[in-house]
Write a protein that holds these residues in place. Structure first.
Motif, short mmCIF file in Angstrom:
data_model
loop_
_atom_site.label_atom_id
_atom_site.label_comp_id
_atom_site.label_asym_id
_atom_site.label_seq_id
_atom_site.Cartn_x
_atom_site.Cartn_y
_atom_site.Cartn_z
N LEU A 10 0.84 -1.21 0.00
CA LEU A 10 0.00 0.00 0.00
C LEU A 10 0.87 1.25 0.00
CD1 LEU A 10 -3.04 -0.39 0.17
CD2 LEU A 10 -2.93 0.36 2.52
N THR A 13 2.73 1.70 -3.28
CA THR A 13 1.89 2.22 -4.36
C THR A 13 1.68 3.71 -4.23
OG1 THR A 13 0.77 0.10 -4.29
CG2 THR A 13 -0.27 1.84 -5.55
N VAL A 14 1.21 4.14 -3.04
CA VAL A 14 0.87 5.55 -2.87
C VAL A 14 2.12 6.42 -2.90
CG1 VAL A 14 -0.16 7.21 -1.31
CG2 VAL A 14 -1.22 4.99 -1.62
N ALA A 17 3.42 6.73 -6.39
CA ALA A 17 2.52 7.57 -7.19
C ALA A 17 2.81 9.05 -6.91
CB ALA A 17 1.07 7.24 -6.88
N LEU A 18 3.07 9.37 -5.63
CA LEU A 18 3.50 10.74 -5.29
C LEU A 18 4.78 11.09 -6.02
CD1 LEU A 18 2.86 11.16 -1.48
CD2 LEU A 18 2.15 12.70 -3.27
N LEU A 33 6.77 5.30 -11.69
CA LEU A 33 5.56 4.69 -12.25
C LEU A 33 5.68 3.17 -12.27
CD1 LEU A 33 2.85 5.47 -13.55
CD2 LEU A 33 3.94 5.30 -15.75
N THR A 36 4.74 2.02 -8.86
CA THR A 36 3.29 2.14 -8.66
C THR A 36 2.56 0.98 -9.33
OG1 THR A 36 3.61 4.51 -8.79
CG2 THR A 36 1.37 3.72 -8.85
N LEU A 37 2.92 0.70 -10.58
CA LEU A 37 2.24 -0.38 -11.30
C LEU A 37 2.50 -1.72 -10.64
CD1 LEU A 37 3.05 0.79 -14.91
CD2 LEU A 37 0.91 1.01 -13.70
N ILE A 40 0.29 -1.95 -7.63
CA ILE A 40 -1.10 -2.24 -7.98
C ILE A 40 -1.25 -3.72 -8.33
CG2 ILE A 40 -2.90 -1.74 -9.66
CD1 ILE A 40 -1.96 1.13 -9.60
N LEU A 43 -1.63 -5.41 -5.13
CA LEU A 43 -2.98 -5.25 -4.58
C LEU A 43 -3.95 -6.19 -5.29
CD1 LEU A 43 -3.31 -1.41 -4.11
CD2 LEU A 43 -2.95 -3.13 -2.39
#
Lengths: 162, 102
Positions: A10, A13-14, A17-18, A33, A36-37, A40, A43
């Motif tokens: 979690l 990811t966040v 992304a920031l 990125l 982030t991917l 995800i 998740l």
């Protein structure tokens, strides 16, 4: 152990992304990125969507991210250090973004979602394939035509002298 | 914690907001494209989360697959346009590229 890894994914990811949004260097944004991917995809594993997690890694990281990196390399001179990029209206945009996130979170927390408890399925690929071949046959075919159109269009657009 | 819908919805909301922020504030066309990818991923996360907590319905997964297909097609065409723009105008700053022809 599950909770710890969930929390880690979690935050990954966040946080990345920031990084995508705030990093000054475009290459760093692309690398953020990637994480982030990847987060995800993790998740998706927690959401019992194993096939989608694989697809996410194969197509997003293996395809789209490499494409974006190619785009960065082709549109900037690699020898120049100036791959940074400026932003505009950061203050107003940030305020609007915070308001948007707060509004969406308020909706997500306030709405009494209809929840159905379910067992973890033994396999998801077979069910997705069945859905694609029965209920979603027309969208499936349209998607294949769309991909063909995008392929031809992209090749035509990026030719040197048209 | 892994069995609550809200945490996934919150993460998706944050990703969506950050993607919109990138689209709003970035000048570089490729950075805007990255923002679009973030928004699409947030939508996908919502689809999969609702599929998981709405009785493990496979339709959500199929929709997420279609979104991934659309994202792939969109990225290919958008990057072709951006490279074309760079050849013609020698910039990919969306503020400078405001004309339709050279």
């Amino acid at each position: 152990m599950t909770e710890v890894s969930f929390l880690f994914i979690l935050l990954l990811t966040v946080g990345s992304a920031l990084g995508v949004v705030l990093s000054r260097n475009l290459i760093y944004s692309a690398v953020f990125l990637l994480f982030t991917l990847l987060g995800i995809a993790g998740l998706y594993v927690f959401l019992w969507a194993d096939f989608l997690a694989g697809v996410q890694i194969a197509i997003y990281i293996g395809g789209i991210l490499v494409l974006i990196l190619f785009g960065i390399m082709l549109t900037h001179k690699i020898v120049s250090v100036n791959i940074s990029h400026s932003s505009l209206q950061r203050g107003v945009g940030g305020l609007l973004t915070l308001a948007l996130i707060a509004f969406l979170s308020w909706i997500a927390l306030r709405t009494p979602w209809r929840m159905v408890s379910s067992q973890e399925p033994l396999q998801t690929v077979g069910r997705i394939g069945q859905e694609l071949m029965t209920n979603f046959l027309l969208p499936f075919e349209v998607a294949s035509v769309l991909l063909l159109g995008a392929l031809i269009g992209a090749a035509l657009l990026s030719r040197r002298d048209t | 914690m892994t069995h609550s819908l809200s945490i996934y919805l919150l993460v998706a909301a944050i990703l969506f907001g950050l993607g919109v922020y990138a689209i709003m504030t970035r000048r570089n066309a490729i950075a805007i494209l990255m923002g679009v990818e973030l928004v699409l991923n947030a939508a996908n996360l919502n689809f999969v989360a609702f599929a998981r907590f709405g009785g493990m319905n496979s339709s959500g997964h199929v929709f997420a697959l279609f979104v991934i297909v659309l994202a792939a097609a969109e990225a290919a065409v958008a990057l072709a346009i951006i490279i074309n723009l760079y050849h013609n105008l020698h910039t990919i700053n969306v503020e400078e590229a405001s004309t339709l022809k050279q």
